[in-house]
Design a protein around this motif. Structure first.
Motif, PDB file in Angstrom:
ATOM      1  N   LEU A 193      88.406  59.169  58.309  1.00 26.14           N
ATOM      2  CA  LEU A 193      88.094  58.250  57.184  1.00 26.14           C
ATOM      3  C   LEU A 193      87.604  56.934  57.583  1.00 26.14           C
ATOM      4  CD1 LEU A 193      90.811  59.833  54.762  1.00 26.14           C
ATOM      5  CD2 LEU A 193      88.505  59.946  54.598  1.00 26.14           C
ATOM      6  N   HIS A 194      88.116  56.547  58.580  1.00 24.96           N
ATOM      7  CA  HIS A 194      87.880  54.890  58.940  1.00 24.96           C
ATOM      8  C   HIS A 194      87.157  54.987  60.353  1.00 24.96           C
ATOM      9  CE1 HIS A 194      90.315  53.893  55.448  1.00 24.96           C
ATOM     10  NE2 HIS A 194      91.163  54.871  56.094  1.00 24.96           N
ATOM     11  N   PRO A 195      86.393  53.838  60.921  1.00 25.01           N
ATOM     12  CA  PRO A 195      85.842  53.737  62.134  1.00 25.01           C
ATOM     13  C   PRO A 195      87.261  53.500  63.107  1.00 25.01           C
ATOM     14  CG  PRO A 195      84.850  52.186  60.601  1.00 25.01           C
ATOM     15  CD  PRO A 195      85.904  53.004  59.894  1.00 25.01           C
ATOM     16  N   MET A 196      87.312  54.060  63.999  1.00 26.17           N
ATOM     17  CA  MET A 196      88.500  53.552  64.941  1.00 26.17           C
ATOM     18  C   MET A 196      87.985  53.627  66.238  1.00 26.17           C
ATOM     19  SD  MET A 196      91.544  55.892  63.510  1.00 26.17           S
ATOM     20  CE  MET A 196      90.812  57.545  63.509  1.00 26.17           C
ATOM     21  N   GLN A 197      88.814  53.008  67.195  1.00 28.56           N
ATOM     22  CA  GLN A 197      88.813  52.535  68.486  1.00 28.56           C
ATOM     23  C   GLN A 197      89.922  53.233  69.134  1.00 28.56           C
ATOM     24  OE1 GLN A 197      88.123  48.518  69.091  1.00 28.56           O
ATOM     25  NE2 GLN A 197      85.865  48.654  69.048  1.00 28.56           N
ATOM     26  N   ARG A 198      90.021  53.748  70.387  1.00 34.65           N
ATOM     27  CA  ARG A 198      90.879  54.182  71.234  1.00 34.65           C
ATOM     28  C   ARG A 198      91.405  53.227  72.217  1.00 34.65           C
ATOM     29  NH1 ARG A 198      92.000  58.375  75.181  1.00 34.65           N
ATOM     30  NH2 ARG A 198      89.775  58.748  75.459  1.00 34.65           N
ATOM     31  N   GLN A 199      92.586  52.740  72.163  1.00 34.33           N
ATOM     32  CA  GLN A 199      93.069  51.920  73.216  1.00 34.33           C
ATOM     33  C   GLN A 199      94.241  52.733  74.085  1.00 34.33           C
ATOM     34  OE1 GLN A 199      93.068  49.021  70.384  1.00 34.33           O
ATOM     35  NE2 GLN A 199      91.126  48.282  71.582  1.00 34.33           N
ATOM     36  N   GLY A 200      93.910  53.080  75.278  1.00 39.35           N
ATOM     37  CA  GLY A 200      94.660  53.969  75.802  1.00 39.35           C
ATOM     38  C   GLY A 200      95.046  55.181  75.216  1.00 39.35           C
ATOM     39  N   GLU A 201      96.285  55.460  74.691  1.00 39.79           N
ATOM     40  CA  GLU A 201      96.156  56.698  73.900  1.00 39.79           C
ATOM     41  C   GLU A 201      96.326  56.522  72.491  1.00 39.79           C
ATOM     42  OE1 GLU A 201      96.592  60.075  74.894  1.00 39.79           O
ATOM     43  OE2 GLU A 201      95.638  58.987  76.660  1.00 39.79           O
ATOM     44  N   ALA A 202      96.518  55.315  71.997  1.00 39.81           N
ATOM     45  CA  ALA A 202      96.423  54.980  70.624  1.00 39.81           C
ATOM     46  C   ALA A 202      95.283  54.711  70.065  1.00 39.81           C
ATOM     47  CB  ALA A 202      97.326  53.764  70.478  1.00 39.81           C
ATOM     48  N   TRP A 203      94.863  55.293  68.616  1.00 41.50           N
ATOM     49  CA  TRP A 203      93.893  55.018  67.976  1.00 41.50           C
ATOM     50  C   TRP A 203      94.006  53.797  67.302  1.00 41.50           C
ATOM     51  CZ3 TRP A 203      88.984  56.702  68.526  1.00 41.50           C
ATOM     52  CH2 TRP A 203      88.856  57.989  69.389  1.00 41.50           C
ATOM     53  N   GLN A 204      93.246  52.944  67.029  1.00 39.11           N
ATOM     54  CA  GLN A 204      93.227  51.677  66.206  1.00 39.11           C
ATOM     55  C   GLN A 204      92.110  51.562  65.246  1.00 39.11           C
ATOM     56  OE1 GLN A 204      93.395  48.105  68.406  1.00 39.11           O
ATOM     57  NE2 GLN A 204      94.802  47.031  66.886  1.00 39.11           N
ATOM     58  N   ARG A 205      92.399  51.582  63.982  1.00 38.51           N
ATOM     59  CA  ARG A 205      91.680  51.270  62.772  1.00 38.51           C
ATOM     60  C   ARG A 205      90.909  50.036  62.988  1.00 38.51           C
ATOM     61  NH1 ARG A 205      92.882  51.652  56.452  1.00 38.51           N
ATOM     62  NH2 ARG A 205      90.964  50.563  55.890  1.00 38.51           N
ATOM     63  N   VAL A 206      89.361  50.090  62.983  1.00 36.27           N
ATOM     64  CA  VAL A 206      88.585  48.590  63.019  1.00 36.27           C
ATOM     65  C   VAL A 206      87.829  48.944  61.860  1.00 36.27           C
ATOM     66  CG1 VAL A 206      88.741  48.692  65.732  1.00 36.27           C
ATOM     67  CG2 VAL A 206      87.104  49.908  64.687  1.00 36.27           C
ATOM     68  N   ALA A 250      82.391  63.962  59.985  1.00 38.29           N
ATOM     69  CA  ALA A 250      83.258  64.000  58.894  1.00 38.29           C
ATOM     70  C   ALA A 250      84.521  64.312  59.154  1.00 38.29           C
ATOM     71  CB  ALA A 250      82.455  64.628  57.776  1.00 38.29           C
ATOM     72  N   ASN A 251      84.717  65.380  60.012  1.00 39.98           N
ATOM     73  CA  ASN A 251      86.018  65.988  60.184  1.00 39.98           C
ATOM     74  C   ASN A 251      86.376  65.673  61.561  1.00 39.98           C
ATOM     75  OD1 ASN A 251      84.548  67.890  58.325  1.00 39.98           O
ATOM     76  ND2 ASN A 251      86.678  67.927  57.812  1.00 39.98           N
ATOM     77  N   THR A 252      87.672  65.648  61.939  1.00 39.53           N
ATOM     78  CA  THR A 252      88.286  65.444  63.333  1.00 39.53           C
ATOM     79  C   THR A 252      88.015  66.875  63.944  1.00 39.53           C
ATOM     80  OG1 THR A 252      90.289  65.989  62.388  1.00 39.53           O
ATOM     81  CG2 THR A 252      89.951  63.800  62.535  1.00 39.53           C
ATOM     82  N   LEU A 253      86.762  67.206  64.455  1.00 49.30           N
ATOM     83  CA  LEU A 253      86.711  68.408  65.074  1.00 49.30           C
ATOM     84  C   LEU A 253      87.463  68.444  66.319  1.00 49.30           C
ATOM     85  CD1 LEU A 253      83.041  68.743  64.488  1.00 49.30           C
ATOM     86  CD2 LEU A 253      84.664  69.829  63.154  1.00 49.30           C
ATOM     87  N   PRO A 254      88.008  69.695  66.921  1.00 45.08           N
ATOM     88  CA  PRO A 254      88.599  69.756  68.097  1.00 45.08           C
ATOM     89  C   PRO A 254      87.745  68.883  69.453  1.00 45.08           C
ATOM     90  CG  PRO A 254      88.412  72.009  67.303  1.00 45.08           C
ATOM     91  CD  PRO A 254      87.564  70.896  66.179  1.00 45.08           C
ATOM     92  N   GLY A 255      88.807  68.158  70.068  1.00 43.66           N
ATOM     93  CA  GLY A 255      88.167  67.326  71.211  1.00 43.66           C
ATOM     94  C   GLY A 255      87.692  66.001  70.908  1.00 43.66           C
ATOM     95  N   TRP A 256      87.729  65.586  69.480  1.00 45.27           N
ATOM     96  CA  TRP A 256      87.138  64.275  69.084  1.00 45.27           C
ATOM     97  C   TRP A 256      88.276  63.343  69.721  1.00 45.27           C
ATOM     98  CZ3 TRP A 256      89.614  60.197  66.143  1.00 45.27           C
ATOM     99  CH2 TRP A 256      90.692  60.372  65.561  1.00 45.27           C
ATOM    100  N   GLU A 257      89.354  63.645  69.903  1.00 43.55           N
ATOM    101  CA  GLU A 257      90.444  62.679  70.472  1.00 43.55           C
ATOM    102  C   GLU A 257      90.316  62.142  71.754  1.00 43.55           C
ATOM    103  OE1 GLU A 257      91.107  65.744  69.332  1.00 43.55           O
ATOM    104  OE2 GLU A 257      91.783  66.701  71.378  1.00 43.55           O
ATOM    105  N   GLN A 258      89.295  62.778  72.498  1.00 39.43           N
ATOM    106  CA  GLN A 258      88.796  62.269  73.944  1.00 39.43           C
ATOM    107  C   GLN A 258      87.934  60.979  73.812  1.00 39.43           C
ATOM    108  OE1 GLN A 258      90.002  63.131  76.651  1.00 39.43           O
ATOM    109  NE2 GLN A 258      91.244  64.918  76.083  1.00 39.43           N
TER     110      GLN A 258
END
Ligand code: SF4
Ligand code: SF4
Ligand code: SF4
Ligand code: SF4
Ligand code: FES
Lengths: 165, 524
Positions: free
Chosen positions: B275-288, B423-431
């Motif tokens: 739902l929001h643009p996000m950036q990953r810092q290390g393991e944590a996602w941060q909304r930007v 649009a969706n958090t498809l498997p693997g997106w968290e990489q």
């Protein structure tokens, strides 16, 4: 429109006439107390007519379960969109559907009574005569199913907490 | 040769082998009916479609009477209306009148015709026949024998359309009931259509049951994105949430059906959304903010010019693909573009297509390369590992399926930036290192080109959830961040551009595509 006469335009004589009526009642009541219409609310409970539309309540079947079938007709008729129902599957196939969640936002309600008229099974009534719905927080006006069914007294208001579902 | 007849005083030319009901419907005269269905054989059992034909002593059923020259038909004469009333009274004799708890209420043939023609007081004094209720017929189908009017539409559907023959009529007289044959379940891949064609509340969908009353729903015409067929659908939604999909008739694509996989595809609109643009810092996602996210992406794209790969699933609309192709061609310096449709799925000769993407054909028409298989992704993996590719921009791709979890984690380590857009958090997106939310097909306008080459329209049903944007807007903002000055105001304007640049799509516009789509030739 008829023009005001000079006497009426003066206003003062009419004001004096009104004061005279008030003063007459004041002394009549002070001495004889015959015509008092004031109710000593809240020391004396007030009287409402049987048709008075007060806070809602939900009715029960003979077996004690809620009479409501979760048809949503009240929610459809409600002009204030303040009835929230979540229907669920009943284990008895002859009942089939029941309201797992039934919440009325009494703060948003305009007490029109359309929900009562819409209900096909007389499951919702407004005959409690309860009109003093004061509370400290907006959330406290969300009356859940158990309060509407009368399972719990609406003590939450005095205790200043949200109603328990 | 056509037959010339008169219906309700209107002169009509009808096909030689047309029935009266077909001729009337074509001429815009609606005859009430239950068992007749344009895509099923004629059963003639409900008797609701009675009409009066001059010169014939009795009322006749219009669904099983062929037209003839000089026939004079009345569909609203007092005799017909009296007849319909009688039929309706019979159909309702044992009916439970469950409307308050019946999911069909609001779209029920019995309710509608009762209000139009019935309006009688019940004269039935005997006890009603009681039958089984809430019968579990299949994974998604619940049956109520009391509400059934025995029109056999569902039976004929399973015989004639899916040819799976699960349903039959059992017992006799007023105890007759629909049921599955012993040992069978109503679990074919198209079973949900039986709920749609049941004219009453006898068949209901477990998934939809009791979720909402149908009169709260709004309807938006759209296209199912479940496979390359592009079935025409209605999105039924309320308050920004989709409650169900219903087939929309298009004889050139899906007749009046959709498959169950497509039917339940709507869940991706409500759940697991990015739902929001996000950036990953290390393991944590941060909304930007969008500005921050796009600044990061455009900066990396610029820094690694010449070492960029776009991995695209053909899920985007033609408008998206066209802008993406322009972005690749005109803005980025020769990125590697890979069109990856994912693993093929089920296919049959009714609707389902093995390609589970809605726009593989359109994506190529818009200038993206031909699709590659999962095995062919190896060269992309090699390019990343050898450092030729430093930025991977993955669009709508199930990264886990494409590379496998281990390879994906390795790739993410090699890459300077892995961008995931979807649009969706498809498997693997968290990489990924940056995630850009695009909106679903229900929240946007656009066109898909199905495997036949039919361009069909999507319509926005409601505003995008969260901060999601249509993909073409993301590409436009990226291009502008990289020094272009694109200013397409809408998807429609992009199609107007496509219509002048892509020869096969010449002259297309949203108005011309209309509700039923438009066939285009292949782009040379
Ligand atoms: S009284 Fe009127 S406003 Fe209040 S819940 Fe009933 S229908 Fe709604
Ligand atoms: S109209 Fe009556 S039965 Fe229907 S949901 Fe409201 S209270 Fe329940
Ligand atoms: S099938 Fe129609 S008439 Fe029968 S209970 Fe359902 S809504 Fe009412
Ligand atoms: S279940 Fe529905 S479609 Fe099937 S016979 Fe009964 S009424 Fe007709
Ligand atoms: S529609 Fe003609 S008999 Fe049923």
């Amino acid at each position: 429109m008829e023009r005001l006469t000079f006497w009426q335009k003066l206003y003062l004589p009419e004001i004096l006439r009104g004061l005279a009526v008030t003063t007459r009642h004041f002394f009549a009541n002070l001495l004889g107390q015959r015509h008092t219409v004031t109710q000593q609310y809240p020391e004396q409970p007030t009287r409402v007519s049987p048709r008075y539309r007060g806070r809602h309540r939900l009715m029960r079947k003979e077996d004690g379960s809620p009479r409501c079938t979760a048809c949503m007709l009240c929610a459809t008729a409600c002009p204030a969109l303040c009835i929230h129902i979540e229907a669920a599957e009943h284990e008895d196939p002859t009942v089939e559907k029941y309201p797992a969640v039934f919440t009325i936002d009494e703060l948003r309600c305009v007490f029109c009574g359309l929900c009562v008229e819409a209900c096909p099974c007389d499951a919702i009534r407004m005959d409690t005569g309860v009109f003093a719905l004061a509370a400290y927080k907006r959330e406290h006006f969300l009356y859940p199913r158990n309060l509407l069914l009368g399972d719990e007294e609406p003590r939450h208001i005095a205790e200043g907490r949200a109603p328990l579902d | 040769m056509a037959k010339k007849l008169t219906i309700d005083g209107k002169e009509i030319l009808a096909r030689d082998d047309a029935t009266i009901i077909e001729a009337a419907h074509e001429a815009g005269i609606v005859i009430p009916h239950y068992c007749y269905h344009p895509k099923l054989s004629i059963a003639g059992n409900c008797r609701m479609c009675l009409v009066e034909i001059e010169g014939r002593p009795k009322l006749e059923i219009s669904c099983n009477t062929r037209v003839a020259d000089d026939m004079v038909v009345y569909t609203q004469s007092p005799r017909v209306i009296e007849g319909r009333r009688g039929v309706l009274e019979f159909l309702l004799i044992n009916h439970p009148l469950d409307c308050p708890i019946c999911d069909q209420a609001g779209e029920c043939g019995l309710q509608d015709y009762y209000m139009q023609y019935g309006l009688y007081h019940s004269r039935f004094l005997e006890a009603k026949v009681h039958k089984r209720k809430v019968v579990d017929l299949g994974p998604d189908i619940v049956f109520d024998a009391e509400r059934c009017i025995l029109c056999t539409r569902c039976v004929r559907f399973c015989q004639e359309i899916t040819k799976t023959n699960e349903l039959g009529l059992f017992y006799r007289g007023d105890t007759v009931e629909i049921d599955t044959f012993p040992g069978k379940r109503l679990d074919n891949k198209y079973a949900g259509n039986t709920v749609d064609i049941c004219p009453v509340g006898a068949l209901t969908s477990k998934d939809f049951r009791f979720k909402i009353r149908v009169w709260f729903l709004q309807e938006t015409k759209s296209i199912c994105p479940g496979c390359a067929r592009g079935c025409n659908i209605f999105i039924h939604h309320h308050d920004g949430r989709v409650y169900r999909l219903k087939p929309r008739r298009n004889d050139a694509v899906n007749d009046t059906w959709i498959c169950d996989a497509g039917r339940f595809g709507y869940k991706a609109i409500n759940e697991q959304r990015l739902l929001h643009p996000m950036q990953r810092q290390g393991e944590a996602w941060q909304r930007v903010s969008w500005a921050q996210a796009l600044a990061q992406v455009s900066e990396t794209l610029q820094r690694h010019a010449g070492a960029v790969a776009l991995l695209v699933a053909p899920q985007g609309t033609n408008e998206d693909c066209y802008l993406l192709a322009r972005l690749a061609r005109e803005v980025l310096s020769a990125p590697q573009v890979v069109l990856y449709p994912g693993e093929p799925g089920d296919e049959d000769d009714l609707l389902l297509r093995a390609d589970k993407n809605p726009n593989t054909r359109g994506a190529q028409d818009m200038g993206l390369p031909p699709p590659v298989s999962t095995a062919q992704l190896a060269s992309l993996v090699a390019a990343v590992e050898q450092g030729q590719v430093r930025v991977l921009y993955a669009i709508d791709v199930n990264l886990q399926q494409a590379f496998g979890a281990d390879t994906l984690a390795r790739l993410a380590g090699h890459l300077d930036c892995l961008v995931f857009q979807g649009a969706n958090t498809l498997p693997g997106w968290e990489q990924a290192h940056v995630a850009l939310p695009s909106c679903t097909y229900a929240e946007r306008d656009g066109t898909f080109t199905n495997f036949q080459g039919r361009v069909q329209r999507l319509n926005a049903a409601f505003r995008p959830r969260g901060e999601a944007l249509p993909a073409w807007q993301i590409y436009q903002r990226l291009a502008n961040a990289l020094g272009q000055s694109w200013d397409y105001p809408s998807a429609e304007a992009i199609l107007a551009d496509i219509a002048t640049r892509v020869p096969a799509y010449a002259g297309l516009s949203y108005a011309k595509i209309g509700d039923l789509g438009c066939l285009v030739g292949t782009t040379p």
